[in-house]
Design a protein around this motif. Sequence first.
Motif, PDB file in Angstrom:
ATOM      1  N   GLY A 112       1.309 -35.164 -65.014  1.00 47.15           N
ATOM      2  CA  GLY A 112       2.256 -34.802 -66.064  1.00 47.15           C
ATOM      3  C   GLY A 112       2.866 -35.997 -66.772  1.00 47.15           C
ATOM      4  N   PHE A 128       4.335 -35.261 -70.166  1.00 41.99           N
ATOM      5  CA  PHE A 128       5.069 -34.001 -70.330  1.00 41.99           C
ATOM      6  C   PHE A 128       6.474 -34.203 -70.897  1.00 41.99           C
ATOM      7  N   LEU A 159       6.071 -22.069 -68.211  1.00 39.10           N
ATOM      8  CA  LEU A 159       5.736 -23.384 -67.673  1.00 39.10           C
ATOM      9  C   LEU A 159       5.356 -23.249 -66.209  1.00 39.10           C
ATOM     10  N   GLU A 160       4.240 -23.870 -65.876  1.00 38.90           N
ATOM     11  CA  GLU A 160       3.712 -23.833 -64.518  1.00 38.90           C
ATOM     12  C   GLU A 160       3.383 -25.253 -64.095  1.00 38.90           C
ATOM     13  N   GLN A 161       3.702 -25.589 -62.859  1.00 35.55           N
ATOM     14  CA  GLN A 161       3.365 -26.911 -62.353  1.00 35.55           C
ATOM     15  C   GLN A 161       2.140 -26.801 -61.452  1.00 35.55           C
ATOM     16  N   TRP A 204       1.332 -30.163 -65.567  1.00 30.92           N
ATOM     17  CA  TRP A 204       2.011 -28.992 -66.110  1.00 30.92           C
ATOM     18  C   TRP A 204       1.069 -28.162 -66.962  1.00 30.92           C
ATOM     19  N   HIS A 205       1.324 -26.872 -67.012  1.00 30.15           N
ATOM     20  CA  HIS A 205       0.693 -25.953 -67.955  1.00 30.15           C
ATOM     21  C   HIS A 205       1.806 -25.354 -68.804  1.00 30.15           C
ATOM     22  N   ARG A 239       7.491 -22.370 -63.073  1.00 35.38           N
ATOM     23  CA  ARG A 239       8.813 -23.002 -63.157  1.00 35.38           C
ATOM     24  C   ARG A 239       9.695 -22.358 -64.216  1.00 35.38           C
TER      25      ARG A 239
END
Length: 187
Positions: free
Chosen positions: A73, A76, A93-95, A101-102, A151
């Motif tokens: 990330g 990010f 948001l996804e870790q 991160w996505h 997240r």
Amino acid sequence: MIETALDYRRAGLCVLPAVRAEKRPAVAQWKQFQAALPGEEQLATWCPTADALCIVCGSVSGNLEILDFDVAGEAFNAWCAKLRPGLLGRLVLEQSPSGGWHAVYRCCEPVCGNMKLAQRAGEDGRPITLIETRGEGGLFLCAPTPGYELRQGELTDLPVLSAEEREVLLMAAWALNQYLPEPVHAP
């Protein structure tokens, strides 16, 4: 896994079981699912033994696209700082396990295929990708796959961005590109 897979399917997402270590679908023939959702019966058969889930991006999942932040990330926070107020808060948001991160969303218009948006040179001079999209024909591993943690927001409740809002996300990523390949001279 099966309950989450069915929830994703009911939310219009093309979800497939995945092989976590290889970041690929666990079904032998998955290209057909770039155009059609699997049935709930198929998911019920596939998912009990799966160690991961993935979502196929693009029109099959309602014009779903993600921005994938690699290298733990690294870019990010700089990307977040370039966004207009309020836009970041709308994204899911996804870790990832690596600290990447996505940023996940749907667009009101079709999205293109996967694109590299921001890169930098590695020690050997080769490009290292910092930010890329997963769009039409792409896929990504997602929660509840071990190591993937939502997240902000829920994948079953994705925001639908305007084309202009999507462009803001992409432009913020392109602004962080540090790598320009050497020009190729024609003979």
